[in-house]
Design a protein around this motif. Structure first.
Motif, PDB file in Angstrom:
ATOM      1  N   LYS A  24       0.837  -1.199   0.000  1.00 24.90           N
ATOM      2  CA  LYS A  24       0.000   0.000   0.000  1.00 24.90           C
ATOM      3  C   LYS A  24       0.875   1.254   0.000  1.00 24.90           C
ATOM      4  N   ILE A  25       1.946   1.222   0.777  1.00 24.89           N
ATOM      5  CA  ILE A  25       2.875   2.355   0.839  1.00 24.89           C
ATOM      6  C   ILE A  25       3.544   2.571  -0.512  1.00 24.89           C
ATOM      7  N   ILE A  26       3.959   1.487  -1.153  1.00 25.62           N
ATOM      8  CA  ILE A  26       4.599   1.587  -2.470  1.00 25.62           C
ATOM      9  C   ILE A  26       3.632   2.176  -3.494  1.00 25.62           C
ATOM     10  N   LEU A  27       2.398   1.673  -3.520  1.00 28.14           N
ATOM     11  CA  LEU A  27       1.404   2.176  -4.468  1.00 28.14           C
ATOM     12  C   LEU A  27       1.067   3.638  -4.206  1.00 28.14           C
ATOM     13  N   TRP A  28       0.951   3.997  -2.930  1.00 30.39           N
ATOM     14  CA  TRP A  28       0.660   5.385  -2.573  1.00 30.39           C
ATOM     15  C   TRP A  28       1.819   6.291  -2.994  1.00 30.39           C
ATOM     16  N   ILE A  30       4.042   5.747  -5.406  1.00 28.34           N
ATOM     17  CA  ILE A  30       4.062   5.857  -6.870  1.00 28.34           C
ATOM     18  C   ILE A  30       3.005   6.840  -7.345  1.00 28.34           C
ATOM     19  N   SER A  31       1.796   6.709  -6.802  1.00 29.88           N
ATOM     20  CA  SER A  31       0.702   7.605  -7.187  1.00 29.88           C
ATOM     21  C   SER A  31       1.035   9.053  -6.832  1.00 29.88           C
ATOM     22  N   PHE A  32       1.544   9.243  -5.621  1.00 27.93           N
ATOM     23  CA  PHE A  32       1.906  10.589  -5.182  1.00 27.93           C
ATOM     24  C   PHE A  32       2.995  11.175  -6.083  1.00 27.93           C
ATOM     25  N   ALA A  33       4.007  10.373  -6.409  1.00 30.78           N
ATOM     26  CA  ALA A  33       5.116  10.841  -7.237  1.00 30.78           C
ATOM     27  C   ALA A  33       4.636  11.205  -8.641  1.00 30.78           C
ATOM     28  N   LEU A  34       3.741  10.383  -9.211  1.00 34.69           N
ATOM     29  CA  LEU A  34       3.207  10.668 -10.551  1.00 34.69           C
ATOM     30  C   LEU A  34       2.440  11.984 -10.568  1.00 34.69           C
ATOM     31  N   SER A 109      13.285  10.710  -7.418  1.00 36.46           N
ATOM     32  CA  SER A 109      13.621  11.392  -6.170  1.00 36.46           C
ATOM     33  C   SER A 109      12.415  11.522  -5.253  1.00 36.46           C
ATOM     34  N   ILE A 110      11.286  12.004  -5.789  1.00 35.90           N
ATOM     35  CA  ILE A 110      10.118  12.197  -4.926  1.00 35.90           C
ATOM     36  C   ILE A 110       9.500  10.855  -4.539  1.00 35.90           C
ATOM     37  N   PHE A 111       9.641   9.842  -5.392  1.00 41.41           N
ATOM     38  CA  PHE A 111       9.152   8.507  -5.025  1.00 41.41           C
ATOM     39  C   PHE A 111       9.924   7.976  -3.812  1.00 41.41           C
ATOM     40  N   VAL A 112      11.245   8.033  -3.852  1.00 41.08           N
ATOM     41  CA  VAL A 112      12.061   7.525  -2.742  1.00 41.08           C
ATOM     42  C   VAL A 112      11.811   8.333  -1.477  1.00 41.08           C
ATOM     43  N   ILE A 113      11.781   9.660  -1.605  1.00 43.26           N
ATOM     44  CA  ILE A 113      11.555  10.519  -0.437  1.00 43.26           C
ATOM     45  C   ILE A 113      10.190  10.264   0.174  1.00 43.26           C
ATOM     46  N   SER A 114       9.148  10.199  -0.675  1.00 45.09           N
ATOM     47  CA  SER A 114       7.794   9.997  -0.149  1.00 45.09           C
ATOM     48  C   SER A 114       7.634   8.594   0.435  1.00 45.09           C
ATOM     49  N   TYR A 115       8.232   7.586  -0.202  1.00 43.14           N
ATOM     50  CA  TYR A 115       8.182   6.225   0.349  1.00 43.14           C
ATOM     51  C   TYR A 115       8.814   6.187   1.733  1.00 43.14           C
ATOM     52  N   PHE A 116       9.961   6.830   1.862  1.00 44.86           N
ATOM     53  CA  PHE A 116      10.669   6.908   3.139  1.00 44.86           C
ATOM     54  C   PHE A 116       9.780   7.550   4.213  1.00 44.86           C
ATOM     55  N   VAL A 117       9.103   8.636   3.866  1.00 38.62           N
ATOM     56  CA  VAL A 117       8.271   9.361   4.832  1.00 38.62           C
ATOM     57  C   VAL A 117       6.981   8.599   5.125  1.00 38.62           C
ATOM     58  N   PHE A 118       6.309   8.089   4.080  1.00 38.84           N
ATOM     59  CA  PHE A 118       5.057   7.347   4.276  1.00 38.84           C
ATOM     60  C   PHE A 118       5.278   6.105   5.126  1.00 38.84           C
ATOM     61  N   LYS A 119       6.394   5.434   4.904  1.00 41.98           N
ATOM     62  CA  LYS A 119       6.657   4.191   5.621  1.00 41.98           C
ATOM     63  C   LYS A 119       6.798   4.422   7.116  1.00 41.98           C
ATOM     64  N   ARG A 120       7.275   5.596   7.493  1.00 46.99           N
ATOM     65  CA  ARG A 120       7.479   5.883   8.894  1.00 46.99           C
ATOM     66  C   ARG A 120       6.324   6.635   9.538  1.00 46.99           C
ATOM     67  N   SER A 121       5.493   7.273   8.748  1.00 45.75           N
ATOM     68  CA  SER A 121       4.372   8.017   9.332  1.00 45.75           C
ATOM     69  C   SER A 121       3.075   7.216   9.297  1.00 45.75           C
ATOM     70  N   LEU A 131       4.167  17.085   2.418  1.00 49.24           N
ATOM     71  CA  LEU A 131       5.171  16.941   1.365  1.00 49.24           C
ATOM     72  C   LEU A 131       4.954  17.933   0.217  1.00 49.24           C
ATOM     73  N   LEU A 132       3.748  18.455   0.090  1.00 50.15           N
ATOM     74  CA  LEU A 132       3.470  19.453  -0.955  1.00 50.15           C
ATOM     75  C   LEU A 132       3.907  20.828  -0.467  1.00 50.15           C
ATOM     76  N   ASN A 133       5.163  20.930  -0.160  1.00 55.68           N
ATOM     77  CA  ASN A 133       5.757  22.151   0.374  1.00 55.68           C
ATOM     78  C   ASN A 133       6.559  22.833  -0.733  1.00 55.68           C
ATOM     79  N   PRO A 134       6.452  24.154  -0.867  1.00 59.14           N
ATOM     80  CA  PRO A 134       7.223  24.856  -1.911  1.00 59.14           C
ATOM     81  C   PRO A 134       8.718  24.546  -1.864  1.00 59.14           C
ATOM     82  N   LEU A 135       9.250  24.341  -0.666  1.00 58.51           N
ATOM     83  CA  LEU A 135      10.663  23.992  -0.534  1.00 58.51           C
ATOM     84  C   LEU A 135      10.974  22.681  -1.251  1.00 58.51           C
ATOM     85  N   LEU A 136      10.109  21.700  -1.029  1.00 57.55           N
ATOM     86  CA  LEU A 136      10.330  20.380  -1.627  1.00 57.55           C
ATOM     87  C   LEU A 136      10.017  20.397  -3.120  1.00 57.55           C
TER      88      LEU A 136
END
Length: 329
Positions: A24-28, A30-34, A109-121, A131-136
């Motif tokens: 579920k985290i992987i699919l989320w 991927i979807s988020f990154a796309l 880049s955003i796939f790996v970063i978001s996977y890392f964050v989703f997996k822990r949160s 994650l939808l931050n202007p900085l990122l």
């Protein structure tokens, strides 16, 4: 040394244990990154991403990768960021359009970063908003070499195989030389294995100050010493008022944790915020440190208990909204 360069045995009890959740985290992710890489950010922002336009212009011409390392030894592979240029040129030579190359790197880049964050949160919707931050957005869509290097570091930290970990960490330094700094910080912080109480906080602060002084006051000297081409480049600076929010926010997280935590991500965010603040004080380029620390800061925020998490993430989202109003205008 390699055993310390790992995030696998930190906060391991917080890792999802059911395989279906991992899918579920992987699919989320991927979807988020796309969605992330396909949103018309430049139209929303009303301006082009400067860094990516410079990369496009640079690599549209015939680029001789070997000229980067024609003089000097092994250090040249890092200071010239040889692997980054070699990758772009190689993909271009097999017929991949330059825009697709950069968009693919942003996606990775955003796939790996978001996977890392989703997996822990495991709080997918709230984490997606953070994650939808202007900085990122700027970091992933414009400063793609830096974000690519961070993604490779994170991948290395998540990797269980020793040699794969070493290979990924070495590769990251040849994508962006600042990777050496991030890897060094992770190594030192993982050495602090006891709980972060008031006594250990002094050690954490000392590490932060050493990096802060070295990367602000000593930046030009270090770059000149190793022959880095950016030693004479003047880059934009951030305001003290802007930086104070991040200092106050990280102190808030530490306070909510009662200064007692084993959370490596909170420690990582604290060190990088001190580095960022010192860079602002001494007038050197600092915004990249904020973008790098943001994934760790989000994880640290989401690790709080329910009430504190809602309170602190609400503050972060409110400030994010303010950033968006400036970013768009």
């Amino acid at each position: 040394m390699i055993k310390y360069l790992s995030l696998n045995n930190i906060d391991y009890s917080e890792e999802p244990k059911k395989s279906y959740l991992n899918y579920k985290i992987i699919l989320w992710s991927i979807s988020f990154a796309l969605i992330f890489v396909n949103l018309p950010w430049e139209i929303i922002k009303g301006a082009e991403f400067t860094d990516i336009e410079n990369y496009i212009r640079r690599f549209k011409t015939d680029f001789n990768v070997n000229s980067l390392i024609s003089q000097g030894g092994l250090l040249n592979y890092i200071t010239s960021e040889y692997l980054w240029a070699a990758l772009i040129v190689s993909l271009k030579e097999i017929g991949m359009p330059i825009l697709l190359i950069f968009k693919s790197i942003s996606f990775f880049s955003i796939f790996v970063i978001s996977y890392f964050v989703f997996k822990r949160s495991q709080k997918f919707f709230l984490t997606s908003l953070l994650l939808l931050n202007p900085l990122l957005i700027d970091f992933v869509m414009s400063q793609i070499r830096n974000s690519f290097a961070l993604a490779v570091i994170i991948l290395g930290m998540l990797c269980h195989n020793k040699w794969a970990k070493i290979a990924l960490l070495i590769c990251s330094t040849m994508i962006h030389s600042s990777s050496v700094i991030i890897i060094s910080i992770i190594f030192l912080l993982n050495k602090i294995t006891s709980k972060l109480n008031y006594r250990d906080f002094g050690m954490l602060l000392l590490i932060a100050l050493i990096f802060a002084i070295g990367l602000s006051v000593g930046r030009e000297y270090i770059l000149t010493l190793i022959g880095d081409r950016r030693s004479d480049i003047t880059q934009p600076q951030s305001s003290i008022l802007y930086s104070l929010f991040w200092v106050i926010y990280i102190l808030l997280l530490l306070y909510l944790k009662k200064f007692i935590t084993e959370n490596i991500y909170l420690k990582m965010a604290f060190v990088l915020i001190i580095v960022f603040f010192a860079s602002v004080i001494f007038g050197t380029y600092a915004s990249r440190y904020l973008a790098i620390l943001l994934p760790f800061l989000i994880v640290a925020t989401m690790s709080l208990n329910s009430n504190n998490r809602k309170f602190s993430s609400g503050i972060l989202l409110f400030y994010q909204f303010i950033l968006f109003t400036y970013w768009i205008n």
